[in-house]
Design a protein around this motif. Structure first.
Motif, PDB file in Angstrom:
ATOM      1  N   HIS A 180       0.867  -1.060   0.045  1.00  0.00           N
ATOM      2  CA  HIS A 180      -0.049   0.291   0.257  1.00  0.00           C
ATOM      3  C   HIS A 180       1.289   1.056  -0.087  1.00  0.00           C
ATOM      4  O   HIS A 180       1.642   1.449   0.484  1.00  0.00           O
ATOM      5  N   ARG A 234      -1.745  -1.090  -3.521  1.00  0.00           N
ATOM      6  CA  ARG A 234      -3.082  -0.298  -3.264  1.00  0.00           C
ATOM      7  C   ARG A 234      -2.483   1.077  -3.334  1.00  0.00           C
ATOM      8  O   ARG A 234      -1.597   1.025  -2.907  1.00  0.00           O
ATOM      9  N   THR A 277      -3.116   5.169  -2.501  1.00  0.00           N
ATOM     10  CA  THR A 277      -3.785   5.989  -1.841  1.00  0.00           C
ATOM     11  C   THR A 277      -3.030   7.426  -2.570  1.00  0.00           C
ATOM     12  O   THR A 277      -1.837   7.963  -2.359  1.00  0.00           O
ATOM     13  N   GLU A 284      -8.675   5.259  -3.411  1.00  0.00           N
ATOM     14  CA  GLU A 284      -8.318   4.455  -3.440  1.00  0.00           C
ATOM     15  C   GLU A 284      -8.417   3.882  -5.167  1.00  0.00           C
ATOM     16  O   GLU A 284      -9.697   3.455  -5.044  1.00  0.00           O
ATOM     17  N   ALA A 295      -6.638   0.469  -7.181  1.00  0.00           N
ATOM     18  CA  ALA A 295      -5.787  -0.925  -6.721  1.00  0.00           C
ATOM     19  C   ALA A 295      -5.031  -1.733  -8.170  1.00  0.00           C
ATOM     20  O   ALA A 295      -5.539  -1.671  -9.033  1.00  0.00           O
TER      21      ALA A 295
END
Length: 660
Positions: A519, A561, A563, A610, A612
Motif C-alpha cells: 500500500h 493499493r 492512495t 483509492e 488498486a
C-alpha cells in the motif's frame, strides 16, 4: 463543502489572522490604546476560527493538516497566549484612564504572534506535507529571530523592555552589558538552532519504499532492455508495419490558421495507427530534426517495459538522424494514443502525438457504423477536435450506429457534452464498462490523457459534440436530409456531470483489493524541493520532487493499493505506465457502478482516491501527473519490480536500480 473549498477557506482565514496580529502590533507600537483592544480581540477570534477550519480539514484526512496541527497552530497558540498575557494588563490599565506609555514586551509579543501566524502559512505553501523535524526547527528559529530583531528595533536607545510611561533612569554599565549579553546569546542560539534544522533537512532519504511488503526479487538481474515485445502475431493475425518520422512542420488548423508544430510524418495529429486483436504492431520511429530527441510512449497500452518509450529508463532518446523500432502484440482492444515521452511537456503540446485503435477480432464491420477517432488538442489557445480529414462536420444516416472515440491529448481536463441524442459511455480508457446505461443532458469530465468511447444510434436530426461549453465550436454529425440546416445547441454549462463511480452495473474483479500486499500513499502538493539537481518551487509527491522521490517497490503477483491525495489547489491527472488500475473510492465513497479500470484519473483539489491493481507486467514504470508541465516540475516517480534493472541511466542517475 468540498475538501478543496475547506483548504481555500483555511488559507483565507490564515491570511486574516496574519493581518490581525500585525495590525495589533502596529496599533500598540503607535500607542493607539483605544484601537488595540479591538484589533487584538479580532486577532484572537480569527485564530479561534482558524482552529475550526483545521478541525474540519482534519476530518477529511491527516494529510491536509499535519503541519498545522504539529507546528502551525501550537506555535501560534503559544505566541498568541503570550501576547494576550503581556498586552492585556497594559491595555486594561490604559482603558481605566491610567497614563501609560508603550510596553516594548507587549509590542514584541504581538509581533511574535504575527510572525508565528505568517510562518505557519509559509510552511504550508513552501513545504507542505510531510512536516520534518528540520522544517519545524528552522521555522521556530526564524520566528524567534524575528522577535529578537523586533525587540532591537522597537526599543529606543536607553529604553528598558518594561513599561515606559516615565523616562528610564540611567543604566549602569553592568545592566547594559547584561542586555547585550542576552541579545547576543539569544542570537547565537537562534543561528545555531537554524543551522541544525538546515542540517536535518539535508539528511539523505531512502531511495525505495516497499509499501509494507518485502524486498524480495521477482526475477534476479532482469534488465528492461530484455523486456521487449513479441516478434510474431497471434495465430490468424498479421504484421502492421509503420514508419513515423518526427519533424518540424507548419500545420493548418481547421480554422485556416497556420501554426509551427512538431509532427509525425508532417501531420498533427500523427498517423492514426489501427490494428486488429492479435496483430503485431511494428513502428519504426525516425527523428528528422527534433534537436532534443524523441521517443514513443503507448499511453494506456500495457506493452512490455522495453517498448514503453521512457528515455533514461527503457531506452535512450532518439537523436536527429537516428531511429528506434517498437514492437508489440495488439492484445488490448480499445482506444489509445501515442506520444513522445522525451520533454513531453513541449513535444506533445507542439504536436508529437497520434491515435492507436485496436478492434476486436470478431467485431462489427467498419462499413456498418460511423466510427470517428477524435483527438482533442489545444493549439495556441484554440481547442481543436476533428477527425483525420480535419472536418468538424460529418454525415451520418439516421439509424446508423455511431462510435465517437474521444482522446484528450492536452494537459488539462475538458468538459464534453453530446447534445441532441441519448448515448451510452461504452468504454473508458479503452476498457469496456459493464452494462452502461443510456444517458442524456449530462457533462463528461475527460481527464488529461483519458479516452471516452460514446455510442448511440444516429437520430433523424443533427447531433453536436460540445467541448468546454463552446456551442459554436466542437463537432457536428448531420443526417443527409439535414445537411444544410443550422444546428441550435442550448446552453450546456448548467448540465450535471456524470459520476462514473455510479455508472453501469457492478461485476466481479479478478482480485481482492482489500487484501493488498503493498500500500503506497502519494500526497500531491507544491513546495520547495530539488528537481533534477536544482532547487525549485516544485510539484511534489510526499514533499519531494523527481528524481528524489523514492521508488515504489513491488514484486510479481502483488496486489498493490494506492492512495492518492491532492493537498494542492490544482488538478492532477494521475497516470501509471504499464498497468490499468481499478478505482476503489473517491473521498471515502466506494465505487458502486461498473468496475472502472483506467490508466489516468483526475485528482481534483482536496480529493483522495483509492485505486488498486495486480502487478503482472515486470519492469520499471513511470508513475506521474499527466499534466505534463507538472511532471517536468517534479511530480513524477517510478514503480519498480524487485530485481529489475535498467542500463539506460534511470532518472535517479544510476545505471542499475537496487532493492535497498
Amino acid at each position: 463543502m468540498s475538501t478543496g473549498s475547506w483548504i481555500l477557506l483555511d488559507h483565507v482565514v490564515a491570511l486574516l489572522s496574519i493581518a490581525a496580529w500585525f495590525a495589533a502590533g502596529v496599533a500598540l507600537a503607535l500607542r493607539r490604546t483605544r484601537l488595540t483592544p479591538a484589533v487584538l480581540g479580532t486577532a484572537v477570534l480569527v485564530t479561534l476560527l482558524r482552529v475550526g477550519t483545521v478541525v474540519m480539514l482534519a476530518g477529511r484526512g491527516w494529510w491536509f493538516v499535519q503541519e498545522k496541527v504539529l507546528l502551525g497552530l501550537p506555535m501560534l497558540g503559544a505566541a498568541g497566549v503570550g501576547a494576550v498575557l503581556l498586552a492585556g494588563p497594559h491595555l486594561l490599565a490604559a482603558g481605566r484612564g491610567r497614563t501609560v506609555g508603550r510596553s516594548v514586551r507587549a509590542v514584541v509579543a504581538l509581533f511574535t504572534a504575527a510572525y508565528a501566524a505568517l510562518a505557519g502559512l509559509v510552511v504550508t505553501f513552501l513545504v507542505g506535507y510531510p512536516l520534518t523535524a528540520g522544517t519545524a526547527v528552522i521555522t521556530v528559529s526564524l520566528v524567534c529571530a524575528g522577535a529578537l530583531l523586533t525587540a532591537r528595533v522597537v526599543a529606543a536607545p536607553g529604553e528598558s523592555t518594561a513599561e515606559v510611561d516615565v523616562a528610564p533612569a540611567p543604566e549602569d554599565r553592568r545592566a547594559i552589558s547584561r542586555r547585550r549579553f542576552i541579545a547576543w546569546t539569544g542570537g547565537a542560539v537562534v543561528v545555531t538552532t537554524a543551522g541544525a534544522g538546515t542540517g536535518l533537512s539535508f539528511l539523505p532519504a531512502e531511495s525505495v519504499t516497499r509499501g509494507g511488503g518485502p524486498g524480495r526479487p521477482s526475477r534476479a538481474g532482469l534488465s528492461v532492455a530484455d523486456l521487449r515485445g513479441a516478434d510474431a502475431p497471434a495465430p490468424g493475425g498479421t504484421v502492421r508495419r509503420h514508419v513515423l518520422t518526427a519533424q518540424q512542420a507548419t500545420v493548418r488548423l481547421p480554422s485556416g490558421r497556420e501554426v509551427d508544430a512538431w509532427a509525425f510524418n508532417g501531420e498533427v495529429a500523427g498517423p492514426a495507427l489501427t490494428a486488429t486483436e492479435g496483430d503485431l504492431v511494428e513502428v519504426r520511429l525516425r527523428n528528422a530534426d527534433i534537436e532534443d530527441g524523441v521517443t514513443l510512449h503507448w499511453h494506456g497500452y500495457d506493452v512490455p517495459c522495453g517498448e514503453d518509450g521512457v528515455p533514461g529508463v527503457t531506452q535512450r532518446a532518439v537523436p536527429p538522424g537516428a531511429d528506434f523500432v517498437y514492437r508489440f502484440r495488439a492484445d488490448q482492444v480499445g482506444t489509445y494514443w501515442y506520444h513522445t515521452h522525451h520533454a513531453s511537456h513541449i513535444g506533445v503540446r507542439k504536436g508529437l502525438y497520434g491515435s492507436l485503435v485496436v478492434s476486436p477480432r470478431a467485431g462489427q464491420r467498419a462499413d456498418e457504423q460511423v466510427d470517428l477517432t477524435l483527438p482533442v488538442h489545444t493549439f495556441d489557445g484554440t481547442v481543436v477536435i476533428a477527425a483525420r480529414d480535419g472536418r468538424t462536420e460529418h454525415p451520418a444516416p439516421p439509424g446508423a450506429p455511431v462510435r465517437l472515440r474521444l482522446i484528450n491529448t492536452d494537459s488539462d481536463p475538458h468538459r464534453i457534452v453530446l447534445a441532441g441524442t441519448p448515448f451510452r459511455l461504452a468504454a473508458v480508457d479503452g476498457r469496456d464498462l459493464n452494462q452502461p446505461g443510456e444517458v442524456r443532458d449530462v457533462g463528461l469530465h475527460l481527464p488529461a490523457g483519458g479516452r471516452y468511447d460514446l455510442v448511440f444510434r444516429m437520430p433523424d436530426r443533427s447531433v453536436a459534440l460540445v467541448v468546454d461549453d463552446d456551442r459554436a465550436g466542437g463537432l457536428r454529425l448531420r443526417p443527409p436530409a439535414d445537411a444544410s440546416a443550422a444546428t441550435h445547441v442550448a446552453d450546456t454549462s448548467g448540465l450535471p456531470e456524470l459520476d462514473l463511480l455510479r455508472y453501469g452495473a457492478p461485476a466481479a474483479v479478478p482480485f481482492d483489493p482489500g487484501r493488498a500486499d503493498r500500500h503506497f500513499t502519494m500526497v500531491l502538493d507544491r513546495g520547495i524541493a530539488m528537481v533534477n539537481g536544482r532547487p525549485a518551487y516544485a510539484q511534489t509527491v510526499n514533499g519531494r520532487g523527481h528524481p528524489g522521490i523514492p521508488d515504489q517497490l513491488v514484486a510479481d503477483g502483488d496486489v498493490v493499493r494506492m492512495t492518492v491525495v491532492n493537498r494542492s489547489l490544482e488538478t492532477h491527472p494521475w497516470h501509471l505506465h504499464g498497468h490499468s488500475v481499478l478505482i476503489l473510492s473517491r473521498d471515502g465513497t466506494p465505487s458502486t457502478g461498473s468496475p472502472l479500470w483506467v490508466d489516468t484519473f483526475d485528482v481534483r483539489p482536496g480529493e483522495t482516491w483509492e485505486v488498486a491493481f495486480r502487478a503482472t507486467n515486470p519492469g520499471i514504470w513511470m508513475n506521474h501527473c499527466h499534466n505534463l508541465p507538472h511532471a517536468e516540475q517534479g511530480m513524477m516517480l517510478r514503480l519498480r519490480y524487485a530485481g529489475v534493472t535498467t542500463p539506460f541511466g534511470g532518472p535517479h542517475g544510476e545505471g542499475t536500480a537496487h532493492d535497498h
